[in-house]
Design an enzyme around this catalytic site. Structure first.
Site, PDB file in Angstrom:
ATOM      1  N   ASP A  78     -12.572 -22.858  48.516  1.00 28.06           N
ATOM      2  CA  ASP A  78     -12.229 -24.201  47.858  1.00 28.06           C
ATOM      3  C   ASP A  78     -11.228 -23.898  46.855  1.00 28.06           C
ATOM      4  O   ASP A  78     -10.544 -23.126  46.591  1.00 28.06           O
ATOM      5  CB  ASP A  78     -13.609 -24.734  47.076  1.00 28.06           C
ATOM      6  CG  ASP A  78     -14.345 -23.501  46.329  1.00 28.06           C
ATOM      7  OD1 ASP A  78     -13.498 -22.829  45.975  1.00 28.06           O
ATOM      8  OD2 ASP A  78     -15.516 -23.337  46.381  1.00 28.06           O
ATOM      9  N   ASP A  80      -9.590 -25.381  43.067  1.00 23.43           N
ATOM     10  CA  ASP A  80      -9.853 -25.983  41.643  1.00 23.43           C
ATOM     11  C   ASP A  80      -8.475 -26.162  41.348  1.00 23.43           C
ATOM     12  O   ASP A  80      -7.461 -25.512  41.342  1.00 23.43           O
ATOM     13  CB  ASP A  80     -10.521 -24.959  40.715  1.00 23.43           C
ATOM     14  CG  ASP A  80     -11.934 -24.474  41.377  1.00 23.43           C
ATOM     15  OD1 ASP A  80     -12.535 -25.186  41.942  1.00 23.43           O
ATOM     16  OD2 ASP A  80     -12.180 -23.189  41.140  1.00 23.43           O
ATOM     17  N   ASP A 159     -11.823 -15.167  33.320  1.00 25.68           N
ATOM     18  CA  ASP A 159     -12.357 -13.773  33.202  1.00 25.68           C
ATOM     19  C   ASP A 159     -11.337 -12.647  33.746  1.00 25.68           C
ATOM     20  O   ASP A 159     -11.101 -11.929  32.698  1.00 25.68           O
ATOM     21  CB  ASP A 159     -13.783 -13.518  34.220  1.00 25.68           C
ATOM     22  CG  ASP A 159     -13.574 -14.634  35.564  1.00 25.68           C
ATOM     23  OD1 ASP A 159     -12.412 -14.876  36.047  1.00 25.68           O
ATOM     24  OD2 ASP A 159     -14.624 -14.544  36.405  1.00 25.68           O
TER      25      ASP A 159
END
Ligand code: ATP
Ligand code: MG
Length: 466
Positions: A78, A80, A159
Protein backbone atom coordinates in the site's frame (compact mmCIF):
# COMPACT_ATOMS: atom_id res chain seq x y z
CA UNK A 1 -4.24 35.55 -10.47
CA UNK A 2 -7.50 34.00 -9.24
CA UNK A 3 -5.99 30.53 -9.05
CA UNK A 4 -3.09 31.94 -7.05
CA UNK A 5 -5.57 33.57 -4.67
CA UNK A 6 -7.55 30.34 -4.31
CA UNK A 7 -4.34 28.44 -3.66
CA UNK A 8 -3.46 30.90 -0.91
CA UNK A 9 -6.87 30.62 0.72
CA UNK A 10 -6.77 26.85 0.49
CA UNK A 11 -3.39 26.82 2.13
CA UNK A 12 -4.47 29.02 5.01
CA UNK A 13 -6.15 26.97 7.69
CA UNK A 14 -6.88 27.92 11.31
CA UNK A 15 -6.06 24.34 12.38
CA UNK A 16 -2.46 24.60 11.30
CA UNK A 17 -0.39 25.04 14.43
CA UNK A 18 3.29 25.03 13.82
CA UNK A 19 5.30 24.19 16.90
CA UNK A 20 8.62 25.83 17.61
CA UNK A 21 11.11 25.14 14.88
CA UNK A 22 13.00 21.99 15.74
CA UNK A 23 16.51 21.39 14.79
CA UNK A 24 15.63 18.64 12.38
CA UNK A 25 18.23 19.59 9.76
CA UNK A 26 18.13 19.60 5.99
CA UNK A 27 17.43 16.35 4.17
CA UNK A 28 19.84 14.62 1.88
CA UNK A 29 18.48 14.80 -1.68
CA UNK A 30 19.02 11.48 -3.41
CA UNK A 31 18.71 11.53 -7.20
CA UNK A 32 17.33 8.71 -9.31
CA UNK A 33 20.69 7.24 -10.26
CA UNK A 34 21.54 6.74 -6.58
CA UNK A 35 18.24 5.34 -5.26
CA UNK A 36 17.33 3.40 -8.42
CA UNK A 37 13.62 3.26 -7.62
CA UNK A 38 11.77 1.71 -10.53
CA UNK A 39 8.83 4.02 -11.41
CA UNK A 40 6.94 0.97 -12.74
CA UNK A 41 6.51 -0.23 -9.17
CA UNK A 42 4.60 2.94 -8.27
CA UNK A 43 0.85 2.96 -7.86
CA UNK A 44 -0.67 5.21 -10.53
CA UNK A 45 -3.23 6.36 -8.00
CA UNK A 46 -0.58 7.38 -5.47
CA UNK A 47 1.13 9.39 -8.22
CA UNK A 48 -2.24 10.98 -9.09
CA UNK A 49 -2.65 12.04 -5.46
CA UNK A 50 0.81 13.64 -5.22
CA UNK A 51 0.30 15.40 -8.57
CA UNK A 52 -3.10 16.79 -7.63
CA UNK A 53 -1.75 18.11 -4.34
CA UNK A 54 1.31 19.60 -6.03
CA UNK A 55 -0.85 21.23 -8.71
CA UNK A 56 -2.85 22.88 -5.95
CA UNK A 57 0.36 24.36 -4.58
CA UNK A 58 1.11 21.89 -1.78
CA UNK A 59 4.09 19.68 -1.12
CA UNK A 60 3.32 15.98 -1.50
CA UNK A 61 5.43 12.84 -1.32
CA UNK A 62 5.11 9.10 -1.20
CA UNK A 63 6.39 8.18 2.23
CA UNK A 64 7.11 5.50 4.79
CA UNK A 65 7.02 1.78 4.10
CA UNK A 66 6.28 2.29 0.40
CA UNK A 67 9.59 4.14 -0.15
CA UNK A 68 11.42 1.49 1.90
CA UNK A 69 9.92 -1.28 -0.22
CA UNK A 70 10.52 0.59 -3.49
CA UNK A 71 14.18 1.08 -2.55
CA UNK A 72 14.37 -2.66 -1.83
CA UNK A 73 12.88 -3.31 -5.27
CA UNK A 74 9.72 -4.81 -3.73
CA UNK A 75 6.27 -3.81 -4.92
CA UNK A 76 4.67 -2.02 -1.91
CA UNK A 77 1.37 -3.47 -0.71
CA UNK A 78 0.00 0.00 0.00
CA UNK A 79 0.98 3.61 -0.54
CA UNK A 80 0.97 6.46 1.94
CA UNK A 81 1.28 10.09 0.96
CA UNK A 82 2.50 12.90 3.22
CA UNK A 83 1.71 16.53 2.53
CA UNK A 84 1.68 19.99 4.07
CA UNK A 85 -2.04 20.29 3.20
CA UNK A 86 -4.34 19.84 6.19
CA UNK A 87 -6.89 16.99 6.14
CA UNK A 88 -9.66 19.45 5.22
CA UNK A 89 -7.62 20.84 2.36
CA UNK A 90 -6.86 17.34 1.10
CA UNK A 91 -10.50 16.38 1.30
CA UNK A 92 -11.57 19.33 -0.83
CA UNK A 93 -9.28 18.25 -3.68
CA UNK A 94 -10.62 14.72 -4.20
CA UNK A 95 -14.05 13.39 -4.98
CA UNK A 96 -13.79 10.17 -2.98
CA UNK A 97 -12.00 11.39 0.12
CA UNK A 98 -12.92 10.55 3.70
CA UNK A 99 -11.57 11.91 6.96
CA UNK A 100 -10.54 9.03 9.23
CA UNK A 101 -9.50 8.79 12.86
CA UNK A 102 -9.35 11.08 15.83
CA UNK A 103 -6.07 10.38 17.57
CA UNK A 104 -4.34 10.47 14.21
CA UNK A 105 -6.47 12.25 11.62
CA UNK A 106 -5.80 11.20 8.03
CA UNK A 107 -7.66 11.21 4.71
CA UNK A 108 -8.47 8.11 2.72
CA UNK A 109 -8.66 8.81 -1.01
CA UNK A 110 -10.32 5.88 -2.79
CA UNK A 111 -9.89 4.89 -6.42
CA UNK A 112 -12.14 2.39 -8.13
CA UNK A 113 -10.39 0.44 -10.86
CA UNK A 114 -10.68 -2.99 -12.39
CA UNK A 115 -9.74 -5.01 -9.32
CA UNK A 116 -10.19 -4.04 -5.68
CA UNK A 117 -10.61 -0.36 -4.91
CA UNK A 118 -7.29 1.21 -3.90
CA UNK A 119 -7.09 3.46 -0.87
CA UNK A 120 -4.29 6.01 -0.71
CA UNK A 121 -3.72 7.21 2.85
CA UNK A 122 -2.87 10.90 2.96
CA UNK A 123 -1.48 12.37 6.17
CA UNK A 124 -0.47 15.89 7.03
CA UNK A 125 3.10 16.54 8.24
CA UNK A 126 2.99 16.13 12.00
CA UNK A 127 4.92 18.10 14.60
CA UNK A 128 7.18 16.63 17.25
CA UNK A 129 5.34 16.64 20.55
CA UNK A 130 8.22 17.07 22.98
CA UNK A 131 6.71 20.03 24.75
CA UNK A 132 3.06 19.54 23.99
CA UNK A 133 2.15 18.56 27.56
CA UNK A 134 -1.48 17.56 27.15
CA UNK A 135 -0.73 15.23 24.25
CA UNK A 136 1.56 12.96 26.20
CA UNK A 137 0.61 10.61 29.07
CA UNK A 138 2.77 10.37 32.19
CA UNK A 139 4.44 7.20 30.94
CA UNK A 140 5.54 9.18 27.87
CA UNK A 141 2.94 7.51 25.64
CA UNK A 142 1.54 9.78 22.93
CA UNK A 143 -2.22 10.20 23.19
CA UNK A 144 -3.21 12.61 20.46
CA UNK A 145 -1.34 13.49 17.39
CA UNK A 146 -3.00 16.23 15.37
CA UNK A 147 -0.51 19.07 15.65
CA UNK A 148 0.76 19.92 12.20
CA UNK A 149 4.42 20.61 11.57
CA UNK A 150 7.17 20.79 8.98
CA UNK A 151 8.40 17.92 6.86
CA UNK A 152 11.55 17.72 8.97
CA UNK A 153 9.49 17.32 12.12
CA UNK A 154 7.29 14.77 10.41
CA UNK A 155 10.39 12.76 9.52
CA UNK A 156 11.72 12.92 13.07
CA UNK A 157 8.58 11.43 14.57
CA UNK A 158 8.58 8.38 12.33
CA UNK A 159 9.99 5.16 13.76
CA UNK A 160 12.96 3.81 11.77
CA UNK A 161 15.37 5.65 9.47
CA UNK A 162 14.37 3.42 6.55
CA UNK A 163 10.70 4.34 7.16
CA UNK A 164 11.37 8.09 7.08
CA UNK A 165 12.20 8.75 3.45
CA UNK A 166 10.07 10.89 1.13
CA UNK A 167 9.82 10.22 -2.59
CA UNK A 168 8.62 12.82 -5.07
CA UNK A 169 7.39 11.02 -8.20
CA UNK A 170 7.58 14.26 -10.27
CA UNK A 171 11.30 14.83 -9.75
CA UNK A 172 12.06 11.18 -8.88
CA UNK A 173 14.04 12.46 -5.91
CA UNK A 174 14.17 10.91 -2.43
CA UNK A 175 14.45 13.25 0.56
CA UNK A 176 16.26 11.46 3.37
CA UNK A 177 16.42 13.18 6.77
CA UNK A 178 17.93 10.41 8.90
CA UNK A 179 20.32 8.45 6.74
CA UNK A 180 17.73 5.85 5.79
CA UNK A 181 19.37 5.07 2.47
CA UNK A 182 22.77 4.47 4.10
CA UNK A 183 21.09 2.16 6.63
CA UNK A 184 19.42 0.31 3.77
CA UNK A 185 22.83 -0.34 2.29
CA UNK A 186 24.15 -1.47 5.68
CA UNK A 187 21.02 -3.61 6.12
CA UNK A 188 20.41 -2.00 9.49
CA UNK A 189 17.17 -1.19 11.23
CA UNK A 190 17.81 1.93 13.30
CA UNK A 191 15.34 3.84 15.47
CA UNK A 192 15.28 7.60 14.92
CA UNK A 193 16.20 9.55 18.08
CA UNK A 194 16.67 8.00 21.52
CA UNK A 195 15.32 4.45 21.18
CA UNK A 196 14.24 4.08 24.84
CA UNK A 197 12.29 7.33 24.69
CA UNK A 198 10.68 6.33 21.40
CA UNK A 199 9.59 2.95 22.84
CA UNK A 200 8.13 4.68 25.89
CA UNK A 201 6.15 7.01 23.62
CA UNK A 202 4.74 4.02 21.77
CA UNK A 203 5.64 0.51 22.95
CA UNK A 204 4.20 -1.00 19.76
CA UNK A 205 7.40 0.21 18.06
CA UNK A 206 9.16 -2.75 19.71
CA UNK A 207 6.89 -5.14 17.84
CA UNK A 208 7.38 -3.14 14.66
CA UNK A 209 11.14 -3.47 15.07
CA UNK A 210 10.82 -7.25 15.16
CA UNK A 211 8.40 -7.29 12.21
CA UNK A 212 10.54 -5.14 9.93
CA UNK A 213 13.70 -7.03 10.85
CA UNK A 214 11.96 -10.28 9.84
CA UNK A 215 10.58 -8.76 6.66
CA UNK A 216 13.75 -7.07 5.42
CA UNK A 217 16.25 -9.51 6.88
CA UNK A 218 18.04 -6.46 8.35
CA UNK A 219 19.81 -6.48 11.72
CA UNK A 220 18.54 -4.30 14.55
CA UNK A 221 21.14 -1.68 15.36
CA UNK A 222 22.66 -2.30 18.82
CA UNK A 223 21.22 0.83 20.45
CA UNK A 224 17.81 0.10 18.91
CA UNK A 225 17.79 -3.43 20.31
CA UNK A 226 19.25 -2.78 23.75
CA UNK A 227 16.30 -1.13 25.57
CA UNK A 228 13.75 -3.72 24.42
CA UNK A 229 14.64 -6.28 27.09
CA UNK A 230 13.80 -3.79 29.84
CA UNK A 231 10.88 -2.00 28.20
CA UNK A 232 9.04 -5.00 26.75
CA UNK A 233 6.67 -4.98 29.70
CA UNK A 234 5.26 -1.62 28.54
CA UNK A 235 3.31 -3.57 25.94
CA UNK A 236 0.95 -4.47 28.80
CA UNK A 237 -0.33 -0.87 28.76
CA UNK A 238 -1.20 -0.92 25.07
CA UNK A 239 -4.93 -1.33 24.34
CA UNK A 240 -5.57 -4.93 23.34
CA UNK A 241 -7.23 -4.04 20.01
CA UNK A 242 -4.06 -2.26 18.87
CA UNK A 243 -1.86 -5.14 20.02
CA UNK A 244 -4.09 -7.51 18.17
CA UNK A 245 -3.78 -5.49 14.95
CA UNK A 246 -0.02 -5.43 15.27
CA UNK A 247 0.28 -9.16 15.95
CA UNK A 248 -2.00 -9.82 13.02
CA UNK A 249 0.28 -7.70 10.79
CA UNK A 250 3.23 -9.67 12.09
CA UNK A 251 1.58 -13.00 11.40
CA UNK A 252 0.41 -11.86 7.97
CA UNK A 253 3.73 -10.29 6.97
CA UNK A 254 4.79 -13.28 4.89
CA UNK A 255 7.64 -13.76 7.36
CA UNK A 256 5.70 -14.93 10.37
CA UNK A 257 7.99 -17.75 11.46
CA UNK A 258 11.03 -15.46 11.39
CA UNK A 259 9.04 -12.76 13.19
CA UNK A 260 7.93 -15.14 15.94
CA UNK A 261 11.52 -16.25 16.44
CA UNK A 262 12.38 -12.55 16.58
CA UNK A 263 9.77 -11.99 19.28
CA UNK A 264 11.24 -14.85 21.25
CA UNK A 265 14.80 -13.59 20.88
CA UNK A 266 13.71 -10.15 22.02
CA UNK A 267 11.75 -11.66 24.95
CA UNK A 268 8.57 -10.00 23.70
CA UNK A 269 6.22 -12.91 23.26
CA UNK A 270 5.15 -13.19 26.90
CA UNK A 271 1.54 -12.25 27.47
CA UNK A 272 0.81 -11.39 23.84
CA UNK A 273 -0.77 -14.69 23.00
CA UNK A 274 -0.69 -17.27 25.78
CA UNK A 275 -0.23 -19.73 22.98
CA UNK A 276 3.03 -18.15 21.91
CA UNK A 277 4.35 -18.54 25.45
CA UNK A 278 3.30 -22.12 25.31
CA UNK A 279 4.86 -22.89 21.96
CA UNK A 280 8.03 -20.93 22.36
CA UNK A 281 8.80 -21.88 25.94
CA UNK A 282 8.21 -25.60 25.93
CA UNK A 283 10.84 -28.09 25.02
CA UNK A 284 11.00 -31.41 23.25
CA UNK A 285 7.85 -32.78 24.93
CA UNK A 286 5.72 -30.55 22.73
CA UNK A 287 7.61 -31.23 19.53
CA UNK A 288 4.41 -32.29 17.78
CA UNK A 289 2.74 -28.99 18.66
CA UNK A 290 5.78 -27.05 17.55
CA UNK A 291 5.93 -28.90 14.24
CA UNK A 292 2.28 -28.26 13.55
CA UNK A 293 2.53 -24.53 14.25
CA UNK A 294 5.76 -24.24 12.31
CA UNK A 295 4.21 -25.93 9.32
CA UNK A 296 1.07 -23.80 9.54
CA UNK A 297 3.13 -20.62 9.65
CA UNK A 298 5.37 -21.73 6.79
CA UNK A 299 2.25 -22.49 4.80
CA UNK A 300 0.82 -19.03 5.59
CA UNK A 301 4.10 -17.33 4.65
CA UNK A 302 4.23 -19.17 1.37
CA UNK A 303 0.63 -18.24 0.52
CA UNK A 304 1.22 -14.57 1.32
CA UNK A 305 4.50 -14.42 -0.58
CA UNK A 306 2.81 -15.84 -3.66
CA UNK A 307 -0.01 -13.30 -3.41
CA UNK A 308 -2.73 -15.67 -2.15
CA UNK A 309 -5.18 -14.69 0.55
CA UNK A 310 -5.01 -15.99 4.10
CA UNK A 311 -7.85 -15.88 6.57
CA UNK A 312 -6.96 -14.73 10.06
CA UNK A 313 -9.52 -17.17 11.45
CA UNK A 314 -7.70 -20.05 9.78
CA UNK A 315 -4.36 -18.83 11.06
CA UNK A 316 -5.52 -18.54 14.66
CA UNK A 317 -7.25 -21.91 14.38
CA UNK A 318 -3.88 -23.45 13.51
CA UNK A 319 -1.98 -21.60 16.23
CA UNK A 320 -4.42 -22.73 18.89
CA UNK A 321 -4.85 -26.27 17.62
CA UNK A 322 -2.15 -27.88 19.80
CA UNK A 323 -3.78 -26.39 22.88
CA UNK A 324 -7.21 -27.48 21.73
CA UNK A 325 -5.98 -30.98 21.00
CA UNK A 326 -4.56 -31.26 24.50
CA UNK A 327 -7.87 -30.15 26.03
CA UNK A 328 -9.82 -32.45 23.75
CA UNK A 329 -7.75 -35.46 24.74
CA UNK A 330 -8.06 -34.57 28.43
CA UNK A 331 -11.86 -34.37 28.11
CA UNK A 332 -11.98 -37.70 26.30
CA UNK A 333 -9.83 -39.28 28.98
CA UNK A 334 -12.41 -38.09 31.52
CA UNK A 335 -14.98 -40.18 29.64
CA UNK A 336 -16.75 -37.41 27.72
CA UNK A 337 -18.19 -38.35 24.32
CA UNK A 338 -16.10 -37.29 21.35
CA UNK A 339 -18.06 -34.34 19.99
CA UNK A 340 -19.05 -32.73 23.32
CA UNK A 341 -15.42 -33.23 24.39
CA UNK A 342 -14.29 -31.24 21.36
CA UNK A 343 -16.78 -28.42 21.91
CA UNK A 344 -15.94 -28.15 25.57
CA UNK A 345 -12.25 -28.03 24.63
CA UNK A 346 -12.91 -25.22 22.11
CA UNK A 347 -14.53 -23.14 24.88
CA UNK A 348 -11.55 -23.73 27.16
CA UNK A 349 -8.98 -22.91 24.51
CA UNK A 350 -10.69 -19.67 23.56
CA UNK A 351 -11.19 -18.70 27.21
CA UNK A 352 -7.45 -19.12 27.94
CA UNK A 353 -6.63 -16.67 25.19
CA UNK A 354 -8.68 -13.95 26.79
CA UNK A 355 -6.01 -13.61 29.47
CA UNK A 356 -3.65 -12.09 26.88
CA UNK A 357 -4.37 -10.40 23.61
CA UNK A 358 -7.98 -11.21 22.91
CA UNK A 359 -8.85 -12.76 19.62
CA UNK A 360 -11.67 -10.78 18.13
CA UNK A 361 -15.08 -12.35 17.85
CA UNK A 362 -15.25 -12.16 14.09
CA UNK A 363 -12.37 -14.65 13.91
CA UNK A 364 -13.70 -16.79 16.73
CA UNK A 365 -16.63 -18.12 14.72
CA UNK A 366 -14.33 -19.03 11.79
CA UNK A 367 -12.06 -20.89 14.18
CA UNK A 368 -14.92 -22.80 15.74
CA UNK A 369 -16.23 -23.79 12.34
CA UNK A 370 -12.86 -25.08 11.15
CA UNK A 371 -12.29 -27.00 14.36
CA UNK A 372 -15.71 -28.55 14.61
CA UNK A 373 -15.39 -29.81 11.04
CA UNK A 374 -12.33 -31.91 11.91
CA UNK A 375 -13.98 -35.06 13.30
CA UNK A 376 -16.26 -35.05 10.25
CA UNK A 377 -13.33 -35.83 7.96
CA UNK A 378 -13.14 -39.21 9.58
CA UNK A 379 -16.69 -40.17 8.64
CA UNK A 380 -16.08 -41.37 5.15
CA UNK A 381 -19.23 -43.39 4.44
CA UNK A 382 -22.86 -42.81 3.49
CA UNK A 383 -24.04 -39.22 3.15
CA UNK A 384 -21.39 -37.76 5.45
CA UNK A 385 -18.68 -36.89 2.90
CA UNK A 386 -21.22 -35.24 0.56
CA UNK A 387 -22.67 -33.16 3.36
CA UNK A 388 -19.22 -32.09 4.47
CA UNK A 389 -18.20 -31.01 0.98
CA UNK A 390 -21.28 -28.82 0.76
CA UNK A 391 -20.55 -26.87 3.94
CA UNK A 392 -19.59 -23.30 3.06
CA UNK A 393 -16.23 -23.43 4.86
CA UNK A 394 -15.26 -26.86 3.52
CA UNK A 395 -12.10 -25.60 1.81
CA UNK A 396 -10.74 -24.07 5.01
CA UNK A 397 -11.57 -27.20 7.01
CA UNK A 398 -9.98 -29.36 4.32
CA UNK A 399 -6.75 -27.32 4.16
CA UNK A 400 -6.58 -27.49 7.95
CA UNK A 401 -7.04 -31.26 7.89
CA UNK A 402 -4.21 -31.58 5.35
CA UNK A 403 -1.89 -29.72 7.72
CA UNK A 404 -2.79 -32.23 10.43
CA UNK A 405 -1.95 -35.04 8.04
CA UNK A 406 1.35 -33.45 7.09
CA UNK A 407 2.51 -33.63 10.71
CA UNK A 408 0.94 -37.08 11.06
CA UNK A 409 -1.25 -35.98 13.91
CA UNK A 410 -3.97 -37.35 11.66
CA UNK A 411 -3.39 -40.42 9.52
CA UNK A 412 -2.06 -39.10 6.16
CA UNK A 413 -4.14 -41.78 4.38
CA UNK A 414 -7.24 -39.81 5.37
CA UNK A 415 -5.90 -36.69 3.68
CA UNK A 416 -5.09 -38.68 0.57
CA UNK A 417 -8.55 -40.23 0.62
CA UNK A 418 -10.15 -36.76 0.62
CA UNK A 419 -7.87 -35.45 -2.09
CA UNK A 420 -8.97 -38.42 -4.24
CA UNK A 421 -12.60 -38.00 -3.25
CA UNK A 422 -12.66 -34.36 -4.40
CA UNK A 423 -10.91 -35.14 -7.67
CA UNK A 424 -13.07 -38.07 -8.81
CA UNK A 425 -16.65 -38.58 -10.09
CA UNK A 426 -19.59 -40.22 -8.33
CA UNK A 427 -18.55 -43.76 -9.34
CA UNK A 428 -15.05 -43.11 -8.07
CA UNK A 429 -16.45 -41.67 -4.85
CA UNK A 430 -18.59 -44.77 -4.29
CA UNK A 431 -15.51 -46.91 -4.73
CA UNK A 432 -13.58 -44.83 -2.24
CA UNK A 433 -16.35 -45.15 0.32
CA UNK A 434 -16.56 -48.90 -0.25
CA UNK A 435 -12.84 -48.99 0.37
CA UNK A 436 -13.31 -47.34 3.76
CA UNK A 437 -15.88 -49.97 4.75
CA UNK A 438 -13.38 -52.67 3.90
CA UNK A 439 -10.41 -50.97 5.54
CA UNK A 440 -9.24 -53.25 8.31
CA UNK A 441 -9.14 -51.49 11.63
CA UNK A 442 -10.69 -48.32 10.27
CA UNK A 443 -13.20 -46.59 12.50
CA UNK A 444 -16.75 -47.10 11.33
CA UNK A 445 -19.23 -44.25 11.38
CA UNK A 446 -19.80 -43.14 14.97
CA UNK A 447 -23.51 -43.97 14.81
CA UNK A 448 -22.82 -47.62 14.03
CA UNK A 449 -19.98 -47.72 16.50
CA UNK A 450 -22.20 -46.53 19.30
CA UNK A 451 -24.79 -49.17 18.55
CA UNK A 452 -22.20 -51.91 18.64
CA UNK A 453 -20.22 -50.80 21.68
CA UNK A 454 -22.74 -49.16 23.92
CA UNK A 455 -20.75 -48.44 27.05
CA UNK A 456 -17.77 -46.96 25.18
CA UNK A 457 -19.24 -43.89 23.56
CA UNK A 458 -16.05 -41.87 23.73
CA UNK A 459 -13.78 -41.85 20.73
CA UNK A 460 -10.56 -40.11 21.74
CA UNK A 461 -8.86 -38.08 19.03
CA UNK A 462 -5.88 -40.41 18.73
CA UNK A 463 -7.98 -43.47 17.98
CA UNK A 464 -9.98 -41.48 15.47
CA UNK A 465 -6.72 -40.58 13.81
CA UNK A 466 -5.51 -44.12 13.39
P1 ATP B 1 3.91 -1.98 6.06
O1 ATP B 1 4.67 -2.52 4.92
O2 ATP B 1 3.65 -2.98 7.10
O3 ATP B 1 2.68 -1.20 5.68
P2 ATP B 1 4.84 0.58 6.89
O4 ATP B 1 6.21 1.07 7.23
O5 ATP B 1 4.16 1.21 5.74
O6 ATP B 1 4.93 -0.98 6.74
P3 ATP B 1 2.61 1.48 8.41
O7 ATP B 1 2.07 0.94 9.68
O8 ATP B 1 1.79 1.40 7.18
O9 ATP B 1 3.99 0.75 8.19
O10 ATP B 1 3.04 2.98 8.70
C1 ATP B 1 3.43 3.89 7.69
C2 ATP B 1 4.57 4.76 8.19
O11 ATP B 1 4.13 5.54 9.30
C3 ATP B 1 5.79 4.01 8.68
O12 ATP B 1 6.67 3.69 7.64
C4 ATP B 1 6.40 5.00 9.66
O13 ATP B 1 7.12 6.00 8.98
C5 ATP B 1 5.16 5.64 10.26
N1 ATP B 1 4.72 4.95 11.48
C6 ATP B 1 3.76 4.00 11.56
N2 ATP B 1 3.60 3.58 12.83
C7 ATP B 1 4.47 4.29 13.57
C8 ATP B 1 4.76 4.34 14.96
N3 ATP B 1 4.14 3.54 15.82
N4 ATP B 1 5.71 5.21 15.37
C9 ATP B 1 6.34 6.04 14.49
N5 ATP B 1 6.11 6.02 13.18
C10 ATP B 1 5.18 5.18 12.71
MG1 MG C 1 2.14 0.91 5.06
Amino acid sequence: MITKFIKRILRRDPMVKHTQANNTGAPKRIPKKAHRIDPHLLSKNAVKVTHTLQQAGFEAFIVGGAVRDLALGISPKDFDVATNATPDQVQRLFRKARLIGRRFQIVHVTFFGKGHPEIIEVSTFRALLDNAGDHVAESGRILRDNVWGSQGEDAARRDFTINAMYYDPSSETVLDYHGGMADMQKKTLRMIGDPAKRYREDPVRMLRAVRFAAKTGFELDGATRAPIAKLGKLLNDVPSARLFDEILKLLMSGYSWAAIQGLKDAGLHHGLLPLLDHILDTGADSKGANDFVKLALANTDERIQSGKSVSAGFLFATLLWPDLLKNWKANSAKGMANIPALHDAMDDTIATQSSGMTIQRRFESDMREIWSMQPRFERRVGRYPYRLIESPRFRAGYDFMLLRCATEELNPAIGQWWADFIATDVTGQDKLMAGVKNESGSSPSPAKRRRRRKPKAALPPESAAS
